[in-house]
Design an enzyme around this catalytic site. Structure first.
Site, PDB file in Angstrom:
ATOM      1  N   LYS A   1      -9.525  -1.270   2.918  1.00 38.40           N
ATOM      2  CA  LYS A   1      -8.676  -2.114   3.763  1.00 38.40           C
ATOM      3  C   LYS A   1      -8.636  -1.592   5.202  1.00 38.40           C
ATOM      4  O   LYS A   1      -7.582  -1.300   5.764  1.00 38.40           O
ATOM      5  CB  LYS A   1      -7.258  -2.199   3.187  1.00 38.40           C
TER       6      LYS A   1
ATOM      7  N   MET B   1      -5.720   9.098  12.902  1.00 35.10           N
ATOM      8  CA  MET B   1      -5.438   7.698  13.234  1.00 35.10           C
ATOM      9  C   MET B   1      -4.920   7.558  14.667  1.00 35.10           C
ATOM     10  O   MET B   1      -3.995   6.796  14.948  1.00 35.10           O
ATOM     11  CB  MET B   1      -4.423   7.117  12.228  1.00 35.10           C
TER      12      MET B   1
ATOM     13  N   ASP C   1     -11.843   3.592  -2.091  1.00 38.08           N
ATOM     14  CA  ASP C   1     -11.697   3.210  -0.693  1.00 38.08           C
ATOM     15  C   ASP C   1     -13.051   2.846  -0.105  1.00 38.08           C
ATOM     16  O   ASP C   1     -14.109   3.245  -0.612  1.00 38.08           O
ATOM     17  CB  ASP C   1     -11.099   4.365   0.115  1.00 38.08           C
TER      18      ASP C   1
ATOM     19  N   PRO D   1     -13.473  14.382   2.631  1.00 35.70           N
ATOM     20  CA  PRO D   1     -13.616  13.714   3.924  1.00 35.70           C
ATOM     21  C   PRO D   1     -14.914  12.950   4.129  1.00 35.70           C
ATOM     22  O   PRO D   1     -15.033  12.187   5.077  1.00 35.70           O
ATOM     23  CB  PRO D   1     -13.531  14.883   4.915  1.00 35.70           C
TER      24      PRO D   1
ATOM     25  N   GLY E   1     -10.152   8.474   0.017  1.00 36.99           N
ATOM     26  CA  GLY E   1     -10.754   9.365   0.992  1.00 36.99           C
ATOM     27  C   GLY E   1      -9.812  10.510   1.341  1.00 36.99           C
ATOM     28  O   GLY E   1      -8.599  10.337   1.404  1.00 36.99           O
TER      29      GLY E   1
END
Length: 554
Positions: free
Chosen positions: A86, A201, A64, A41, A120
């Site tokens: 991204k 998210m 990432d 993390p 990640g």
């Protein structure tokens, strides 16, 4: 007597791991395979041993954007490292970028490269790792999955939130705040869930997430909740509140993505279980000024204490101006009664020539080995020899006294006035050590085995930007040369610029150098080692936290 050689049976775990990472080793990355590796993390210390092994041996690493940069230090020299991050809210753009990543992984695998796809958290938990694996499977490219510590587990543990508790919660539900089509999650699916809920998210639609969780027959608005941003990192931030007040509290605190939302009674345990953000260096951005090859170990120690290391070396190590003198000294070791090292860099540079000539510990003959401190002694031990002489205080004056008081050398001096000493050190250094030995009748050959030079001028702008932007809280002064180079790099007004941060010195000599340059040193280590310096910082910030009126946010 011969210097004592380390027993091979005492080889450190780190040395064993390094050996296992050589190309061709059983666990090394193999050609034509893609490894989907979870980076964890945020805290680079949470990478798995298998992940570290593969990073050290792969041909190509695709990582990432959110992967901690310290993990890339593990990549072998010469490997191809590519960022394929991204982030952003444009789903069409992100899907197109993912398709490019899938195609790149397939092409590299078919070309026979060994590839680490560093992701990640965990590759298979909301990380699109399964989509990448599907693309590889369709193309017939072999792949392996190396799980990682996922953010719900890592972030909550570092925030002091136990996802389950025998008396409070016996289940955990992990959901994505949005679906692949961009629509909100159907919160009615959680109507019967009474355990802990983790939402990933969900920060961009936090109001909708909270409203969905509080829908008919679901969570009480008074349910404890928390949002954890940058979990497991030094800049971790945590906001705790009632569920219905979470959006307001998050907005007031400025918490943004990436963050984990945790809902359930277990979040009420945070005040009792929090540990990471109570470390003395938590949240402190510490400037590490040591040369690049030494900065990594220092940065790791900073992170273990809860801080974030900012590596910006102010000095560089270069070969000595007269390498032939080093060669001659190494070949003449049998003629010396004592060989003295005053830094880890001196040990490293001396042994580089030592190994080039194909020598081992026997070359020292009966010479006594002296080291200025435990760090230098450890550098010798790592190369198969142990220091006979280490002073209690790590200064040139104390080292001179320890050498003169050594029983074997004292006996030699009593029998013959001719005691030869080889001092392997930097080109520019304090003269107190050789002067005191010569005053006692020793013949001292000072052989520069390396030269320190200021960092390139291009680093000046980077340093000025970090200082002016308030990105540095503490500056580590680990030697007099780093002090001088730091001041020279900053130029006129160096003292004023550095007056805004806490300056921490490794010892009295370095502090004296800093004060001569007009700097105000706030912390001086009692033990002149990197660990001793960080211990002194721990005590400094612990005292500040204990002072009346002080408090930690979060």
């Amino acid at each position: 007597m011969f210097p004592r050689r380390n027993d091979p049976s005492e080889e450190s775990p780190g040395a064993a791991a390094a050996g296992a990472m050589n190309d061709g080793a059983p666990g090394a990355a193999r050609p034509g395979i893609v490894y989907l590796v979870g980076a964890g993390p945020g805290d680079p210390g949470l990478l798995t041993l298998r992940g570290a092994e593969l990073l050290a041996t792969a041909d190509v690493v695709l990582h990432d954007e959110l992967v901690h940069t310290a993990l890339l230090d593990r990549v072998r020299e010469g490997a191809d490292v590519r960022s394929v991050g991204k982030r952003g809210g444009d789903r069409v753009v992100k899907d197109a970028k993912q398709a490019e990543i899938d195609a790149e992984l397939v092409a590299l695998g078919l070309a026979g490269r060994s590839v680490v796809r560093l992701k990640g958290g965990d590759p298979f938990l909301f990380g699109r790792g399964s989509e990448e694996a599907e693309a590889l499977a369709r193309a017939g490219v072999p792949f392996e999955v190396v799980p990682g510590v996922c953010s719900p587990l890592g972030a909550t543990a570092y925030a002091g939130i136990s996802l389950t508790h025998r008396h409070i919660a016996s289940s955990v539900m992990i959901v994505s705040g949005v679906t692949r089509a961009g629509r909100s999650f159907d919160w009615s699916e959680l109507a019967s869930v009474r355990g802990t809920i983790c939402v990933l998210m969900g920060m961009q639609a936090l109001d909708a997430v909270v409203a969905g969780l509080m829908g008919p027959g679901r969570r009480d608005p008074a349910t404890p909740a928390a949002a954890i941003q940058w979990g497991t990192r030094a800049d971790q931030r945590v906001v705790s509140s009632r569920l219905d007040e979470l959006p307001r509290r998050v907005g007031e605190a400025g918490i943004e993505s990436p963050a984990v939302i945790v809902v359930g009674a277990v979040t009420g345990l945070r005040d009792t279980l929090r540990w990471f953000d109570r470390k003395p260096l938590f949240g402190k951005r510490v400037l590490v000024t040591r040369p690049r090859h030494q900065a990594r170990s220092t940065s790791r120690l900073v992170r273990l204490r809860g801080g974030e290391a900012v590596e910006l070396p102010t000095i560089e190590i270069h070969p000595p101006p007269d390498p032939a003198r080093v060669t001659e000294a190494v070949r003449s070791l049998s003629g010396y009664h004592a060989v003295v090292f005053t830094s880890e860099n001196g040990v490293a540079c001396f042994f580089k020539e030592f190994e080039r000539l194909g020598l081992d510990a026997r070359a020292f003959g009966p010479a006594r080995l002296a080291a200025i401190g435990v760090g230098t002694a450890a550098a010798l031990a790592a190369r198969g020899v142990r220091a006979d002489i280490v002073p209690r205080e790590f200064r040139g004056e104390e080292l001179a006294e320890a050498i003169l008081a050594d029983p074997a050398l004292a006996e030699r001096r009593a029998a013959s006035p001719r005691v030869r000493v080889l001092l392997a050190r930097a080109l520019v250094a304090r003269e107190v050590l050789p002067e005191r030995l010569r005053a006692a009748g020793c013949e001292v050959d000072v052989v520069p085995v390396y030269e320190t030079r200021p960092a390139s001028a291009g680093r000046r702008e980077e340093l000025l930007r970090a200082l002016s932007a308030g990105e540095i809280d503490v500056v580590l002064l680990t030697s007099s040369s780093t002090v001088d180079s730091l001041c020279d790099l900053l130029g006129e007004g160096a003292a004023a610029r550095l007056d805004r941060v806490l300056l921490a010195s490794i010892g009295p000599i370095t502090t004296a150098t800093a004060e001569k340059r007009g700097l105000r040193v706030g912390v001086t280590a009692e033990v002149s080692t990197t660990a001793g310096l960080l211990d002194a910082l721990d005590r400094h910030f612990t005292a500040l936290q204990a002072a009346p009126g002080s408090a930690r946010s979060g």
